[in-house]
Motif scaffolding. Structure first.
Motif, PDB file in Angstrom:
ATOM      1  N   LEU A 167      16.236  88.071  63.137  1.00  0.00           N
ATOM      2  CA  LEU A 167      16.470  86.706  63.605  1.00  0.00           C
ATOM      3  C   LEU A 167      17.556  85.979  62.810  1.00  0.00           C
ATOM      4  O   LEU A 167      17.469  85.839  61.585  1.00  0.00           O
ATOM      5  N   VAL A 168      18.540  85.518  63.581  1.00  0.00           N
ATOM      6  CA  VAL A 168      19.567  84.685  62.938  1.00  0.00           C
ATOM      7  C   VAL A 168      18.904  83.369  62.549  1.00  0.00           C
ATOM      8  O   VAL A 168      18.108  82.828  63.305  1.00  0.00           O
ATOM      9  N   GLY A 211      21.561  98.088  64.918  1.00  0.00           N
ATOM     10  CA  GLY A 211      20.878  96.874  64.483  1.00  0.00           C
ATOM     11  C   GLY A 211      21.494  96.319  63.215  1.00  0.00           C
ATOM     12  O   GLY A 211      22.645  96.623  62.896  1.00  0.00           O
ATOM     13  N   ARG A 212      20.758  95.472  62.533  1.00  0.00           N
ATOM     14  CA  ARG A 212      21.251  94.918  61.276  1.00  0.00           C
ATOM     15  C   ARG A 212      20.258  95.137  60.148  1.00  0.00           C
ATOM     16  O   ARG A 212      19.049  94.959  60.343  1.00  0.00           O
ATOM     17  N   ALA A 213      20.800  95.499  58.998  1.00  0.00           N
ATOM     18  CA  ALA A 213      19.930  95.673  57.830  1.00  0.00           C
ATOM     19  C   ALA A 213      20.677  95.203  56.602  1.00  0.00           C
ATOM     20  O   ALA A 213      21.901  95.243  56.552  1.00  0.00           O
ATOM     21  N   CYS A 214      19.935  94.717  55.601  1.00  0.00           N
ATOM     22  CA  CYS A 214      20.585  94.250  54.378  1.00  0.00           C
ATOM     23  C   CYS A 214      21.051  95.469  53.586  1.00  0.00           C
ATOM     24  O   CYS A 214      20.270  96.383  53.321  1.00  0.00           O
ATOM     25  N   PRO A 215      22.325  95.532  53.201  1.00  0.00           N
ATOM     26  CA  PRO A 215      22.828  96.699  52.479  1.00  0.00           C
ATOM     27  C   PRO A 215      22.247  96.803  51.051  1.00  0.00           C
ATOM     28  O   PRO A 215      22.278  97.860  50.446  1.00  0.00           O
ATOM     29  N   LYS A 216      21.659  95.704  50.551  1.00  0.00           N
ATOM     30  CA  LYS A 216      21.120  95.737  49.182  1.00  0.00           C
ATOM     31  C   LYS A 216      19.663  96.186  49.160  1.00  0.00           C
ATOM     32  O   LYS A 216      19.313  97.169  48.547  1.00  0.00           O
ATOM     33  N   CYS A 217      18.808  95.421  49.924  1.00  0.00           N
ATOM     34  CA  CYS A 217      17.384  95.747  49.866  1.00  0.00           C
ATOM     35  C   CYS A 217      16.915  96.554  51.078  1.00  0.00           C
ATOM     36  O   CYS A 217      15.745  96.892  51.185  1.00  0.00           O
ATOM     37  N   ARG A 218      17.861  96.862  51.989  1.00  0.00           N
ATOM     38  CA  ARG A 218      17.625  97.751  53.137  1.00  0.00           C
ATOM     39  C   ARG A 218      16.578  97.250  54.135  1.00  0.00           C
ATOM     40  O   ARG A 218      16.107  97.994  54.976  1.00  0.00           O
ATOM     41  N   VAL A 219      16.210  95.992  54.064  1.00  0.00           N
ATOM     42  CA  VAL A 219      15.267  95.416  55.022  1.00  0.00           C
ATOM     43  C   VAL A 219      15.982  95.202  56.352  1.00  0.00           C
ATOM     44  O   VAL A 219      17.147  94.814  56.367  1.00  0.00           O
ATOM     45  N   GLU A 220      15.292  95.485  57.439  1.00  0.00           N
ATOM     46  CA  GLU A 220      15.903  95.276  58.757  1.00  0.00           C
ATOM     47  C   GLU A 220      15.911  93.782  59.092  1.00  0.00           C
ATOM     48  O   GLU A 220      14.922  93.097  58.831  1.00  0.00           O
ATOM     49  N   LEU A 221      16.996  93.327  59.648  1.00  0.00           N
ATOM     50  CA  LEU A 221      17.128  91.898  59.930  1.00  0.00           C
ATOM     51  C   LEU A 221      17.161  91.670  61.433  1.00  0.00           C
ATOM     52  O   LEU A 221      17.856  92.372  62.150  1.00  0.00           O
ATOM     53  N   HIS A 277      21.695  87.534  53.433  1.00  0.00           N
ATOM     54  CA  HIS A 277      20.285  87.857  53.609  1.00  0.00           C
ATOM     55  C   HIS A 277      19.486  86.812  52.842  1.00  0.00           C
ATOM     56  O   HIS A 277      19.620  86.681  51.639  1.00  0.00           O
ATOM     57  N   LYS A 278      18.631  86.054  53.540  1.00  0.00           N
ATOM     58  CA  LYS A 278      17.985  84.909  52.912  1.00  0.00           C
ATOM     59  C   LYS A 278      16.994  85.300  51.821  1.00  0.00           C
ATOM     60  O   LYS A 278      16.887  84.632  50.792  1.00  0.00           O
ATOM     61  N   ASN A 279      16.278  86.417  52.055  1.00  0.00           N
ATOM     62  CA  ASN A 279      15.275  86.835  51.069  1.00  0.00           C
ATOM     63  C   ASN A 279      15.859  87.193  49.715  1.00  0.00           C
ATOM     64  O   ASN A 279      15.417  86.694  48.688  1.00  0.00           O
ATOM     65  N   CYS A 280      16.896  88.091  49.745  1.00  0.00           N
ATOM     66  CA  CYS A 280      17.424  88.562  48.457  1.00  0.00           C
ATOM     67  C   CYS A 280      18.700  87.850  48.042  1.00  0.00           C
ATOM     68  O   CYS A 280      19.162  87.993  46.920  1.00  0.00           O
ATOM     69  N   GLY A 281      19.273  87.117  48.971  1.00  0.00           N
ATOM     70  CA  GLY A 281      20.463  86.334  48.640  1.00  0.00           C
ATOM     71  C   GLY A 281      21.770  87.117  48.683  1.00  0.00           C
ATOM     72  O   GLY A 281      22.828  86.603  48.322  1.00  0.00           O
ATOM     73  N   TYR A 282      21.726  88.371  49.158  1.00  0.00           N
ATOM     74  CA  TYR A 282      22.959  89.156  49.207  1.00  0.00           C
ATOM     75  C   TYR A 282      23.926  88.594  50.261  1.00  0.00           C
ATOM     76  O   TYR A 282      23.530  88.246  51.367  1.00  0.00           O
ATOM     77  N   ILE A 283      25.202  88.504  49.870  1.00  0.00           N
ATOM     78  CA  ILE A 283      26.232  88.033  50.795  1.00  0.00           C
ATOM     79  C   ILE A 283      27.245  89.144  51.005  1.00  0.00           C
ATOM     80  O   ILE A 283      27.761  89.721  50.037  1.00  0.00           O
ATOM     81  N   GLY A 284      27.529  89.442  52.269  1.00  0.00           N
ATOM     82  CA  GLY A 284      28.509  90.487  52.559  1.00  0.00           C
ATOM     83  C   GLY A 284      29.055  90.326  53.959  1.00  0.00           C
ATOM     84  O   GLY A 284      28.618  89.454  54.713  1.00  0.00           O
ATOM     85  N   THR A 285      30.024  91.157  54.310  1.00  0.00           N
ATOM     86  CA  THR A 285      30.623  91.057  55.645  1.00  0.00           C
ATOM     87  C   THR A 285      29.688  91.666  56.678  1.00  0.00           C
ATOM     88  O   THR A 285      28.835  92.492  56.347  1.00  0.00           O
ATOM     89  N   GLU A 286      29.962  91.260  57.923  1.00  0.00           N
ATOM     90  CA  GLU A 286      29.126  91.700  59.035  1.00  0.00           C
ATOM     91  C   GLU A 286      29.046  93.231  59.106  1.00  0.00           C
ATOM     92  O   GLU A 286      27.972  93.778  59.367  1.00  0.00           O
ATOM     93  N   VAL A 307      21.616  84.309  57.609  1.00  0.00           N
ATOM     94  CA  VAL A 307      22.456  83.219  58.129  1.00  0.00           C
ATOM     95  C   VAL A 307      23.933  83.599  58.059  1.00  0.00           C
ATOM     96  O   VAL A 307      24.341  84.386  57.214  1.00  0.00           O
ATOM     97  N   SER A 308      24.687  82.999  58.977  1.00  0.00           N
ATOM     98  CA  SER A 308      26.127  83.231  58.966  1.00  0.00           C
ATOM     99  C   SER A 308      26.779  82.259  57.987  1.00  0.00           C
ATOM    100  O   SER A 308      26.459  81.075  57.962  1.00  0.00           O
ATOM    101  N   ARG A 309      27.662  82.756  57.156  1.00  0.00           N
ATOM    102  CA  ARG A 309      28.358  81.898  56.189  1.00  0.00           C
ATOM    103  C   ARG A 309      29.820  81.683  56.594  1.00  0.00           C
ATOM    104  O   ARG A 309      30.657  81.357  55.782  1.00  0.00           O
TER     105      ARG A 309
END
Ligand SMILES: [Zn+2]
Ligand SMILES: [Zn+2]
Ligand SMILES: [Zn+2]
Length: 314
Positions: free
Chosen positions: A133-134, A121-131, A104-113, A139-141
């Motif tokens: 646009l790739v 849909g997709r959401a960041c598991p840390k800050c719970r923001v809905e994602l 997640h680009k905003n908070c920098g959290y890295i995790g599996t798909e 971004v994919s790492r």
């Protein structure tokens, strides 16, 4: 080395049968693993000697060495029946799942798909923001493995090999590896061999079998006092009689000129040869053939040496 009739015969065989190269097979022995059965059979030699010979011939430029295959095999039983397993470096479980890793680009959290997946849909598991646009939201790492036994995310799993024959398990660096090469005939060498080496070896072999003593590439003085260079002089003695054969090897781009016939005849006459043989590559010119028949010179091309025959003196 090409004076060895076995090697000349080998080349001859490869050229005659139009065999483009000598192929290896995986054949484990005491301390080597590759063999060349066709060569061994033809030369009546063992695998180690055949392999060394091919190596020598390629160093001398007669053959060119090419990558054929790489073989992985069991260090305990030489079996090639190996199975690759990737395991977790922490708990050694093979229960790994390959997953895409997202950031997640905003908070920098890295995790599996799967961590990022949320009800369609997709959401960041840390800050719970809905994602959405790739590239801009997340971004994919790349791909990582997740161990389903201990939950570790693994960048590069450990490789283990299991031998299906002896059931032993080996680390990646314990598995044996051998690179196999095939040997190809070099085109330029083929032409050269056709012209000189092989015909010479065949003539020598034939005359030796007929009981002649052979001298090659000699410098000798004729009855006239002139010096002659003779490609091959074959001599056979029976009592007070001596039978001498002069063999000349001539080659040209297209046809061998009649002048060569005359020169050969003059030399042979001067050294008192009873018989003259000319091997012309690729062939003798038409007027050359006429001269040759006039002087009773037997003419062969490199290809028709099978017809080679000597009328023994009465
Ligand atoms: Zn694990
Ligand atoms: Zn976030
Ligand atoms: Zn094994």
């Amino acid at each position: 080395m090409l004076n060895d009739p076995r090697i000349a015969r080998l080349f001859e065989l490869l050229i005659d049968k139009n065999i483009p190269g000598i192929e290896p097979v995986f054949a484990p022995r005491l301390d080597s693993w590759v063999s060349y059965p066709a060569i061994e059979a033809e030369l009546g030699t063992d695998a180690d000697h055949a392999a060394l010979l091919l190596e020598d011939l390629s160093r001398l430029g007669y053959l060119s060495r090419q990558f054929h295959d790489k073989v992985l095999f069991c260090p305990a039983c030489n079996s090639q029946d190996l199975k690759l397993n990737t395991v977790c470096p922490k708990c050694r479980s093979a229960n790994l799942a390959r997953q895409r890793v997202l950031e997640h680009k905003n908070c920098g959290y890295i995790g599996t798909e799967s961590e990022f997946t949320k009800s369609g849909g997709r959401a960041c598991p840390k800050c719970r923001v809905e994602l959405v646009l790739v590239g801009s939201d997340y971004v994919s790492r790349g791909l990582r493995h997740r161990c389903l036994a201990c939950d570790a995310v693994i960048e590069s799993p450990e490789e283990n090999w299991t031998c299906r024959s002896c059931h032993r398990v080996f680390r990646k660096d314990e598995v044996r590896e051998v690179v196999m090469y095939s040997y190809l005939l070099d085109q330029a060498q083929i032409s050269k061999l056709r012209v000189e080496r092989i015909p010479k070896a065949r003539v020598r072999e034939f005359l030796t079998r007929e009981g002649y003593e052979i001298q090659e590439s000699i410098q000798t003085t004729g009855r006239s006092g002139a010096e002659h260079r003779i490609d091959l002089l074959a001599t056979k003695r029976s009592g007070p009689l001596e039978h001498r054969i002069v063999v000349g090897f001539s080659s040209a781009e297209t046809v061998v000129d009649s002048e060569e016939v005359i020169k050969l005849y003059a030399k042979a006459y001067d050294v008192s040869a009873q018989d003259i043989i000319m091997v012309a590559s690729p062939k003798l010119s038409d007027d050359g053939r006429q001269f040759a028949s006039h002087y009773h010179i037997r003419v062969y091309s490199a290809e028709d040496l099978d017809r080679l025959y000597i009328k023994l003196p009465a």
